[in-house]
Motif scaffolding. Sequence first.
Motif, short mmCIF file in Angstrom:
data_model
loop_
_atom_site.label_atom_id
_atom_site.label_comp_id
_atom_site.label_asym_id
_atom_site.label_seq_id
_atom_site.Cartn_x
_atom_site.Cartn_y
_atom_site.Cartn_z
N ALA A 51 0.83 -1.20 0.00
CA ALA A 51 0.00 0.00 0.00
C ALA A 51 0.87 1.25 0.00
O ALA A 51 1.93 1.29 0.60
N VAL A 52 0.40 2.27 -0.72
CA VAL A 52 1.12 3.52 -0.77
C VAL A 52 1.30 4.08 0.64
O VAL A 52 0.35 4.13 1.41
N ALA A 53 2.51 4.47 0.97
CA ALA A 53 2.76 5.03 2.29
C ALA A 53 2.00 6.34 2.45
O ALA A 53 2.05 7.21 1.58
N LEU A 54 1.28 6.49 3.54
CA LEU A 54 0.50 7.70 3.78
C LEU A 54 1.37 8.74 4.47
O LEU A 54 1.95 8.47 5.52
N GLU A 163 -16.59 18.52 0.83
CA GLU A 163 -17.32 18.14 2.03
C GLU A 163 -16.38 17.59 3.11
O GLU A 163 -16.82 16.97 4.08
N ASP A 164 -15.07 17.81 2.91
CA ASP A 164 -14.05 17.38 3.87
C ASP A 164 -14.00 15.87 4.02
O ASP A 164 -13.78 15.34 5.11
N ILE A 165 -14.21 15.17 2.92
CA ILE A 165 -14.09 13.71 2.88
C ILE A 165 -12.87 13.35 2.03
O ILE A 165 -12.76 13.78 0.88
N ARG A 166 -11.99 12.60 2.59
CA ARG A 166 -10.76 12.20 1.89
C ARG A 166 -11.04 11.04 0.94
O ARG A 166 -11.85 10.16 1.24
N VAL A 167 -10.36 11.04 -0.20
CA VAL A 167 -10.51 9.97 -1.18
C VAL A 167 -9.13 9.40 -1.49
O VAL A 167 -8.20 10.16 -1.77
N ILE A 168 -9.02 8.07 -1.44
CA ILE A 168 -7.76 7.40 -1.79
C ILE A 168 -8.05 6.32 -2.82
O ILE A 168 -8.88 5.44 -2.58
N ASP A 175 -4.37 10.44 -3.57
CA ASP A 175 -4.76 10.70 -2.18
C ASP A 175 -5.06 12.17 -2.09
O ASP A 175 -4.17 13.02 -2.29
N THR A 176 -6.31 12.53 -1.83
CA THR A 176 -6.69 13.94 -1.85
C THR A 176 -6.07 14.75 -0.72
O THR A 176 -6.24 15.97 -0.69
N ALA A 177 -5.35 14.08 0.18
CA ALA A 177 -4.61 14.82 1.19
C ALA A 177 -3.31 15.37 0.62
O ALA A 177 -2.66 16.22 1.24
N GLU A 178 -2.92 14.89 -0.57
CA GLU A 178 -1.71 15.35 -1.22
C GLU A 178 -2.01 16.55 -2.12
O GLU A 178 -3.08 16.60 -2.75
N PRO A 179 -1.10 17.50 -2.22
CA PRO A 179 -1.38 18.71 -3.01
C PRO A 179 -1.53 18.47 -4.51
O PRO A 179 -2.16 19.27 -5.19
N LEU A 185 -5.07 12.29 -10.48
CA LEU A 185 -6.36 11.75 -10.87
C LEU A 185 -6.58 11.94 -12.38
O LEU A 185 -7.06 11.03 -13.06
N HIS A 186 -6.24 13.11 -12.87
CA HIS A 186 -6.38 13.40 -14.30
C HIS A 186 -5.57 12.41 -15.13
O HIS A 186 -6.06 11.83 -16.10
N GLU A 187 -4.32 12.19 -14.74
CA GLU A 187 -3.45 11.29 -15.49
C GLU A 187 -3.93 9.85 -15.40
O GLU A 187 -3.89 9.11 -16.39
N ALA A 188 -4.39 9.44 -14.22
CA ALA A 188 -4.89 8.07 -14.05
C ALA A 188 -6.12 7.84 -14.92
O ALA A 188 -6.25 6.79 -15.57
N GLN A 189 -7.03 8.81 -14.96
CA GLN A 189 -8.23 8.66 -15.76
C GLN A 189 -7.91 8.62 -17.25
O GLN A 189 -8.58 7.92 -18.03
N ARG A 190 -6.89 9.34 -17.67
CA ARG A 190 -6.46 9.27 -19.06
C ARG A 190 -6.04 7.85 -19.41
O ARG A 190 -6.39 7.31 -20.47
#
Length: 230
Positions: A51-54, A163-168, A175-179, A185-190
């Motif tokens: 798992a990706v290190a948080l 809504e202050d809900i994190r998505v991983i 990880d939406t906690a990352e800047p 997300l854009h690159e992954a969806q591509r």
Amino acid sequence: MVVNGHLAMISAHYSEPLTPVASRQRWSSRWTAEELVRIWAIFTIGPTLLAVALRHPLVGRRGESLRICIYARYSTEEQRTSSIDDQVRFCEKCLAEWGIENTRVDVVHDREMSGELRNRPGIDEVRNGIESHRWDLILCEDSSRLFRNETACGELVETAVDEDIRVICVNDFVDTAEPDWTDRLHEAQRVHSRDNYYTRSLKTRIEEARQAEKEAGNKLATMEERIHNC
């Protein structure tokens, strides 16, 4: 570390294709050591539980249990009824690797439904849960499980963040906690959209081939019948 044949996926994080030399020079600017290890593992031994290190801790609000939504989906093309359980088990093991114990987990899923559909029973439940602040975290194997539609996926994740809900999305390193989560997300969806295009093309070619075989078989049967009646 990663063989040349897999540079295309890494190149999705840049505006131009990467050569082996160029990629070695630029990996360090976007990938952590943990992520590179995971990429190597995925390419060499398949999906893994590394798992990706948080870098940002996962904690519940006001000391309460962490409320988590695990979302899973498989499409009609996959036809693997065990896929939902596999995805859920993967997410649960990721939580264990992160040391997350005090949780309340809801599993939401869509079976045999395309990720291109904007409205599905499971994803609609996720939307409603976001609006009602039902969870602190939405966790999935990768973003294609949410949508194979970049606009729809972006809208859902952005709404969760608002809504202050994190998505991983584990395998996409989102990880939406990352800047830089929007870029990732854009690159992954591509990448997922391109894979979906090839899947549809392959499915069309298979159906055309089957239809051609069927028509050829019918013609042969007609000829045999005429010969028999002569």
